[in-house]
Design a protein around this motif. Structure first.
Motif, PDB file in Angstrom:
ATOM      1  N   GLY A 252      37.826  49.394 -43.230  1.00  0.00           N
ATOM      2  CA  GLY A 252      38.392  48.356 -43.056  1.00  0.00           C
ATOM      3  C   GLY A 252      37.673  47.229 -41.493  1.00  0.00           C
ATOM      4  N   LEU A 253      38.683  46.484 -40.810  1.00  0.00           N
ATOM      5  CA  LEU A 253      38.320  46.290 -39.757  1.00  0.00           C
ATOM      6  C   LEU A 253      38.874  46.396 -37.921  1.00  0.00           C
ATOM      7  CD1 LEU A 253      36.631  43.093 -39.452  1.00  0.00           C
ATOM      8  CD2 LEU A 253      39.360  42.278 -39.033  1.00  0.00           C
ATOM      9  N   PHE A 254      37.737  46.445 -37.433  1.00  0.00           N
ATOM     10  CA  PHE A 254      38.055  46.796 -35.924  1.00  0.00           C
ATOM     11  C   PHE A 254      39.008  46.530 -35.628  1.00  0.00           C
ATOM     12  CE2 PHE A 254      36.361  47.633 -31.985  1.00  0.00           C
ATOM     13  CZ  PHE A 254      36.568  49.243 -31.311  1.00  0.00           C
ATOM     14  N   PRO A 255      40.202  47.207 -35.168  1.00  0.00           N
ATOM     15  CA  PRO A 255      41.295  46.539 -34.879  1.00  0.00           C
ATOM     16  C   PRO A 255      41.485  45.358 -33.888  1.00  0.00           C
ATOM     17  CG  PRO A 255      42.004  48.346 -34.985  1.00  0.00           C
ATOM     18  CD  PRO A 255      40.454  48.642 -34.916  1.00  0.00           C
ATOM     19  N   PRO A 256      40.437  45.168 -32.797  1.00  0.00           N
ATOM     20  CA  PRO A 256      40.835  44.183 -31.685  1.00  0.00           C
ATOM     21  C   PRO A 256      40.243  42.957 -32.519  1.00  0.00           C
ATOM     22  CG  PRO A 256      39.656  46.287 -31.030  1.00  0.00           C
ATOM     23  CD  PRO A 256      39.514  46.282 -32.199  1.00  0.00           C
TER      24      PRO A 256
ATOM     25  N   ALA B  68      29.082  52.156 -44.895  1.00  0.00           N
ATOM     26  CA  ALA B  68      30.099  51.495 -45.804  1.00  0.00           C
ATOM     27  C   ALA B  68      31.119  50.566 -45.517  1.00  0.00           C
ATOM     28  CB  ALA B  68      31.287  52.243 -46.394  1.00  0.00           C
ATOM     29  N   PRO B  69      29.587  49.438 -45.020  1.00  0.00           N
ATOM     30  CA  PRO B  69      30.390  47.934 -44.798  1.00  0.00           C
ATOM     31  C   PRO B  69      31.796  47.347 -45.089  1.00  0.00           C
ATOM     32  CG  PRO B  69      27.654  47.592 -45.007  1.00  0.00           C
ATOM     33  CD  PRO B  69      28.645  48.652 -45.360  1.00  0.00           C
ATOM     34  N   SER B  70      32.377  46.965 -44.848  1.00  0.00           N
ATOM     35  CA  SER B  70      34.363  47.324 -44.809  1.00  0.00           C
ATOM     36  C   SER B  70      34.523  45.621 -43.796  1.00  0.00           C
ATOM     37  CB  SER B  70      35.039  47.652 -45.157  1.00  0.00           C
ATOM     38  OG  SER B  70      34.835  48.418 -43.148  1.00  0.00           O
ATOM     39  N   ALA B  71      33.969  45.316 -42.833  1.00  0.00           N
ATOM     40  CA  ALA B  71      34.591  44.338 -41.981  1.00  0.00           C
ATOM     41  C   ALA B  71      34.338  43.036 -42.824  1.00  0.00           C
ATOM     42  CB  ALA B  71      33.316  44.404 -40.327  1.00  0.00           C
ATOM     43  N   GLY B  72      33.633  42.668 -42.614  1.00  0.00           N
ATOM     44  CA  GLY B  72      33.945  40.991 -43.609  1.00  0.00           C
ATOM     45  C   GLY B  72      34.546  40.600 -44.810  1.00  0.00           C
ATOM     46  N   LYS B  73      34.924  42.069 -45.670  1.00  0.00           N
ATOM     47  CA  LYS B  73      35.995  41.935 -46.822  1.00  0.00           C
ATOM     48  C   LYS B  73      37.231  41.241 -46.196  1.00  0.00           C
ATOM     49  CE  LYS B  73      37.817  43.445 -50.369  1.00  0.00           C
ATOM     50  NZ  LYS B  73      38.227  44.822 -50.808  1.00  0.00           N
TER      51      LYS B  73
END
Ligand code: FEO
Length: 385
Positions: free
Chosen positions: A307-311, A338-343
């Motif tokens: 997913g996305l880094f929480p901060p 496995a890039p997921s932050a952008g989504k």
């Protein structure tokens, strides 16, 4: 501190320098003031009390300022405990004084105090006038600025607006700092969600001849009233104050941070004002206020737990809750396998009004490479044009 504001008006509030977090969430290194006022006319009226930690100090100050008189009224402009916690102490000492509030105020009074407050009550409606003698107090309701019961009082005799939370700022009165930055941080984080309500209030206030504003936090505003009203107008419309770009990053090991700074260099070389915020370390409410101040936003974040880094998630959640809107946003994501932050960032932004997500995004695989610099140039071009 008792301050003589005019022949008949006194400041009797307190500075809180001990507080760690305002509302248990906002850092206030320079403290905060809980303002309280007293009008000594044919009738005597007190405006709001203060935070419960300062009850004894406030009561002593009130007694001294009364100079032997008794209060006839305590006007409750706002029932939040930072302004109303001492109402029960006041009522105990001055049981004949009438509490002035609206219907919602009294519902809250009955909820907040375990022991019923049996003082006389005066329920006012929008537009009602409380006649103190020379001073006539006109009540202007301001629902959700910042609670539903909030109201302001306009004193037509001295042309003063007792503005409750509106026009307040963080910072004790004895701190030497400009109004704007801390008023902006206060506004967006405390009231920001309710821009439409602030607009409604400003429309009502436009019909008043206001010579000074007396808020419940921060300094009394006496000069250039148009500047303060203009700022509130701009903020409550969610308008940018500058053409600059904010880059907010959330980086685990520093590589996403390096990319964010590289993006900043790309923009600065184009002559753009850039503000870079580290969401893991910088003050989050300040970052929120800065996002509103600037015209556009670039987010840079690591992927984390698929997913996305929480901060960054926290930042976007706060922006959404404060009604962040009408901006162009660029996305830089970092993912080693496995890039997921952008989504996730895209999905969160899509829930905000009027956000245009820049098609030219930047994908970093662990560290920033030459091809990423090219992507950044493309994103800068797309965001600025
Ligand atoms: Fe300063 Fe909404 O209370």
């Amino acid at each position: 501190m008792i301050e003589k504001i005019s022949d008949t008006i006194r400041y009797i509030g307190v500075d809180d320098r001990e507080i760690d977090l305002f509302e248990s969430q906002y850092r206030v290194e320079n403290g905060v003031s809980y303002n309280s006022y007293l009008i000594l006319d044919e009738s005597v009226a007190v405006f709001d009390s203060v935070d419960g930690a300062f009850c004894a100090e406030w009561m002593a100050r009130l007694e001294e300022a009364l100079e032997g008189r008794e209060p006839d009224y305590i006007v409750v402009l706002h029932m939040e405990p930072d302004h109303s916690a001492c109402l029960s102490c006041f009522a105990e000492k001055y049981p004949k004084a009438t509490i002035v509030g609206n219907a919602k105020t009294f519902n809250m009074i009955d909820q907040f105090f375990a022991e019923p407050i049996t003082s006389p009550r005066l329920v006012v409606k929008e537009g009602d006038v409380l006649d103190l003698g020379k001073h006539k107090l006109n009540f202007v309701f301001a629902p959700m600025v910042h609670w539903p019961e909030a109201m302001l009082a306009y004193d037509s005799y001295e042309k003063r607006l007792f503005s409750a939370d509106a026009f307040g700022k963080f910072g004790a009165l004895d701190c030497d700092e400009p109004w704007e930055a801390e008023a902006r941080r206060y506004y967006y984080n405390i009231v920001g969600k309710y821009g439409a309500n602030v607009q409604a209030l400003l429309k009502k206030a436009a019909g008043l001849d206001i010579q000074s504003i007396l808020p419940l936090h921060g300094p009394i505003l006496t000069e250039n009233i148009g500047y303060y009203v203009g700022k509130y107008d701009q903020w409550s419309k969610y308008e940018a104050e500058s053409d600059g770009i904010m880059i907010a990053y959330a980086s685990i090991h520093g590589n996403t941070a390096a990319a964010a700074h590289e993006m900043a260099d790309v923009l600065r070389l184009r002559g753009v004002e850039v503000a870079v915020y580290d969401l893991c370390r910088d003050d989050m409410p300040e970052a929120v206020a800065e996002a509103f101040r600037l015209k556009h936003l670039i987010l840079a974040a690591s992927s984390y737990d698929a997913g996305l880094f929480p901060p960054m998630e926290h930042f976007l959640m706060r922006l959404k809750s404060k009604n962040y809107q009408s901006r162009r946003v660029g996305i830089i994501e970092n993912g080693t396998w496995a890039p997921s932050a952008g989504k996730v960032m895209r999905a969160m932004l899509e829930g905000m009004k009027g956000i245009e997500i820049c098609e030219r995004s930047v994908l970093i695989k662990s560290t920033c490479k030459a091809e990423n610099r090219t992507q950044m140039e493309d994103m800068a071009e797309a965001i600025l044009n």
